[in-house]
Design a protein around this motif. Structure first.
Motif, PDB file in Angstrom:
ATOM      1  N   HIS A  81     -13.646   7.308  -9.207  1.00 57.74           N
ATOM      2  CA  HIS A  81     -12.241   7.558  -9.523  1.00 57.74           C
ATOM      3  C   HIS A  81     -12.096   8.580 -10.651  1.00 57.74           C
ATOM      4  O   HIS A  81     -11.237   9.455 -10.599  1.00 57.74           O
ATOM      5  CB  HIS A  81     -11.565   6.237  -9.911  1.00 57.74           C
ATOM      6  N   THR A 113     -12.697   0.844  -2.380  1.00 59.03           N
ATOM      7  CA  THR A 113     -13.190   1.952  -1.545  1.00 59.03           C
ATOM      8  C   THR A 113     -14.584   2.406  -1.939  1.00 59.03           C
ATOM      9  O   THR A 113     -15.151   3.280  -1.285  1.00 59.03           O
ATOM     10  CB  THR A 113     -12.229   3.143  -1.636  1.00 59.03           C
ATOM     11  N   TRP A 150     -14.886   3.654 -11.299  1.00 58.85           N
ATOM     12  CA  TRP A 150     -15.036   3.484  -9.860  1.00 58.85           C
ATOM     13  C   TRP A 150     -13.917   2.616  -9.314  1.00 58.85           C
ATOM     14  O   TRP A 150     -13.539   1.610  -9.923  1.00 58.85           O
ATOM     15  CB  TRP A 150     -16.382   2.836  -9.541  1.00 58.85           C
ATOM     16  N   HIS A 151     -13.426   3.001  -8.138  1.00 58.83           N
ATOM     17  CA  HIS A 151     -12.441   2.188  -7.416  1.00 58.83           C
ATOM     18  C   HIS A 151     -13.216   1.282  -6.478  1.00 58.83           C
ATOM     19  O   HIS A 151     -13.806   1.732  -5.479  1.00 58.83           O
ATOM     20  CB  HIS A 151     -11.477   3.084  -6.640  1.00 58.83           C
ATOM     21  N   ASP A 174      -6.275   5.945 -17.006  1.00 61.01           N
ATOM     22  CA  ASP A 174      -5.355   6.527 -16.027  1.00 61.01           C
ATOM     23  C   ASP A 174      -5.309   8.053 -16.123  1.00 61.01           C
ATOM     24  O   ASP A 174      -5.324   8.739 -15.104  1.00 61.01           O
ATOM     25  CB  ASP A 174      -3.946   5.951 -16.202  1.00 61.01           C
ATOM     26  N   SER A 184      -9.391  -3.917 -10.557  1.00 58.15           N
ATOM     27  CA  SER A 184     -10.107  -3.481  -9.354  1.00 58.15           C
ATOM     28  C   SER A 184     -10.988  -2.276  -9.629  1.00 58.15           C
ATOM     29  O   SER A 184     -11.407  -1.591  -8.707  1.00 58.15           O
ATOM     30  CB  SER A 184      -9.108  -3.134  -8.249  1.00 58.15           C
ATOM     31  N   MET A 185     -11.279  -2.040 -10.915  1.00 57.02           N
ATOM     32  CA  MET A 185     -12.105  -0.892 -11.290  1.00 57.02           C
ATOM     33  C   MET A 185     -13.388  -1.366 -11.965  1.00 57.02           C
ATOM     34  O   MET A 185     -13.431  -2.419 -12.597  1.00 57.02           O
ATOM     35  CB  MET A 185     -11.349   0.043 -12.240  1.00 57.02           C
ATOM     36  N   THR A 210     -15.574   4.265  -4.366  1.00 57.98           N
ATOM     37  CA  THR A 210     -15.576   5.703  -4.631  1.00 57.98           C
ATOM     38  C   THR A 210     -15.384   5.956  -6.123  1.00 57.98           C
ATOM     39  O   THR A 210     -14.812   5.146  -6.861  1.00 57.98           O
ATOM     40  CB  THR A 210     -14.445   6.409  -3.861  1.00 57.98           C
TER      41      THR A 210
END
Length: 553
Positions: free
Chosen positions: A199, A195, A191-192, A251, A177-178, A197
């Protein structure tokens, strides 16, 4: 047509100037003339759009050539990426030829004639069955394509712009999902997507980021274990004009390893064979292999004359493309020293992608024994990399079109399209493996698309991300919903009638650029600039090369 081609060439050069790292006053002046040149080109194209000449790739005198189709049997591929063993063996699958079993004749004397008639009818049916089966298969294939095309004509996408980069986005990669993006602003951003946004902001390169690659999860686990990190940690590789390849842990948002390559890195890929290999390409044409286990250099090859602009892996195979138009195919032998062995090399004269000079760009997308090549023209080239046979697929209705990237997802081929004359941009969709045109997607004021990544959700909906002047996420909306999409889906009639064409049929319509030809014939400084360009080309490979300044993939 002479003036039209000159204007198209000037506009193409101006577009490339706009994405350089730095501009001279002379180059800024040339850019300032873009609107004037576009206006003149549009005027000429309008004059040529009468009955004697169309705005398409070829004139009316070549319509018969446009109608000729190259026989293109669908590949017998079980998946978009066939097993590497089958690719390397190059064996052909044998076709079982089942002959109808002979019918036993009745021995009674009274039924001889009837039996013979039945035998003739039976044999006739048996002979005609393959024809009926082929016709039925063709009809089913046509119905399937019609349904698929109809579904894409009704497709709706929501677009969301990801704000954060302050310069051109040169490369994108999708991981779960990135979205990870690299930019000429020297940063790598995570990026996420749900949303939209930012990250993570991964800063560490001192030059523009030119390329990204994501190792598969199993190779990430090995590295995470050696670094005492979570086995769920994902890593991303980034290459830069600062001569470094950096390995980022997403991460924790840190660089865990940096490899200095001594050359500006212009392309890279990860080869998931054996212990894993990182393959990099430089602005001087060098291809290098690095061990994922030790991060030591395994091999350095002067593979191309100009910058390596694209590297793609498919099983144990590595495909490299360069600015001069050459394409090489390598086999990874999974050895500690010199793992890459050259299988084939096709020059720019063979591929038809030469003549672009050091500013040329090739983007590659392999599928089995086919290699799709985007090379900054109105076509997608298709190279049969074993034989060197070339064909091309029309991706724009005018010679002023530019194809910057090609990407495959499932049974879909996506080609980016940018019109030099009016600045309009779109994505063209083709079904695979037949390369049949389905639809085009665009939106108001769409920017030039330089890079593309795709993935699908658990429900099968498409998610795409495109980069260039803007970084945009495409989210496919449910067909049953009431939300209005941001994308316009349309059919380009010029592409509907196009098909795969052999190079021999259409090479006279190619719009080639002579790198030594001056842009303005009446410019008294042309000779000096030509000498300077030749000198720059001879000295390419350092930080001042034109490819590094463009920093595109």
């Amino acid at each position: 047509m002479g003036e039209v081609r000159k204007l198209q060439k000037k506009l193409r050069q101006i577009e490339n100037l706009e994405i350089k790292f730095s501009l001279t006053p002379e180059e800024r002046f040339k850019i300032s003339r873009k609107a004037e040149l576009r206006s003149r080109l549009a005027e000429l194209q309008l004059q040529l759009s009468g009955p004697q000449q169309t705005l398409g790739i070829l004139g009316d005198e070549k319509k018969e050539k446009m109608k000729r189709q190259v026989e293109d049997a669908p590949e017998a591929l079980p998946s978009p990426h066939p097993p590497a063993s089958k690719i390397l063996k190059g064996g052909k699958v044998s076709k079982a030829q089942a002959a109808p079993a002979p019918t036993a004749r009745r021995q009674d004397g009274g039924g001889g004639a009837e039996t013979a008639g039945q035998l003739e009818r039976t044999e006739s049916v048996c002979v005609s069955d393959p024809c009926r089966d082929a016709a039925e298969a063709q009809r089913q294939e046509e119905d399937k394509f019609t349904q698929l095309r109809s579904a894409w004509e009704k497709a709706r996408f929501r677009l969301r712009r990801l704000e954060g980069h302050n310069d051109i986005v040169t490369c994108v990669v999708a991981i779960n999902s990135m979205v990870v993006s690299g930019s000429r602003d020297t940063t790598v951003k995570v990026w996420h997507v749900p949303t939209a946004t930012e990250h993570k902001n991964l800063g560490g390169h001192s030059g523009g980021v030119t390329c990204l690659s994501a190792p598969p999860p199993e190779f990430c686990k090995r590295l995470a274990w050696s670094l005492s990190l979570s086995d769920k940690e994902r890593f991303i590789l980034s290459g830069s004009a600062d001569c470094c390849v950096k390995i980022w842990a997403l991460d924790i948002g840190q660089c865990v390893k940096s490899i200095y390559t001594f050359n500006a890195v212009t392309a890279l890929c990860f080869v998931p064979e054996g212990d894993g290999y990182i393959v990099t390409g430089s602005d001087g044409g060098k291809v290098q292999a690095w061990s994922w286990h030790t991060f030591q250099n395994c091999q350095s090859i002067n593979a191309h004359q100009e910058a390596v602009t694209s590297l793609q892996s498919q099983g144990p195979l590595v495909f490299s493309g360069s600015a001069e138009g050459g394409v090489s195919v390598w086999e990874n032998r999974c050895s500690e020293r010199d793992p890459l062995r050259l299988l084939h090399h096709w020059s720019g004269q063979v591929t038809g992608c030469g003549g672009g000079g050091p500013d040329g760009r090739l983007a590659l997308s392999p599928r089995g024994e086919r290699l799709f090549v985007a090379h900054g023209r109105a076509w997608l080239k298709i190279l049969e990399w074993r034989s060197g046979m070339m064909s091309r697929l029309t991706n724009h209705s005018s010679l002023s079109g530019v194809t910057d990237c090609a990407h495959q997802t499932g049974g879909l081929l996506i080609g980016s399209c940018y019109d030099l004359a009016n600045g309009e941009s779109s994505l063209n969709l083709f079904s695979m493996p037949g390369c049949r045109y389905m639809a085009s997607l665009t939106w108001p004021q769409a920017p030039r698309i330089l890079c593309l990544a795709t993935w699908t959700t658990g429900s099968g909906d498409h998610r795409w991300v495109t980069g260039g002047r803007d970084l945009i996420v495409w989210e496919q909306l449910p067909s049953s919903g009431k939300q209005r999409g941001d994308v316009t889906v349309w059919r380009n009639s010029c592409l509907e009638s196009s098909s795969l064409e052999s190079e021999g049929d259409t090479e006279d319509g190619e719009d080639t650029d002579d790198p030594d030809e001056d842009e303005d014939e009446d410019d008294q400084g042309g000779d000096e600039r030509r000498r300077r360009r030749r000198s720059d080309a001879e000295d390419s490979g350092g930080a001042g090369s034109s490819w590094m300044r463009c920093a595109l993939q």
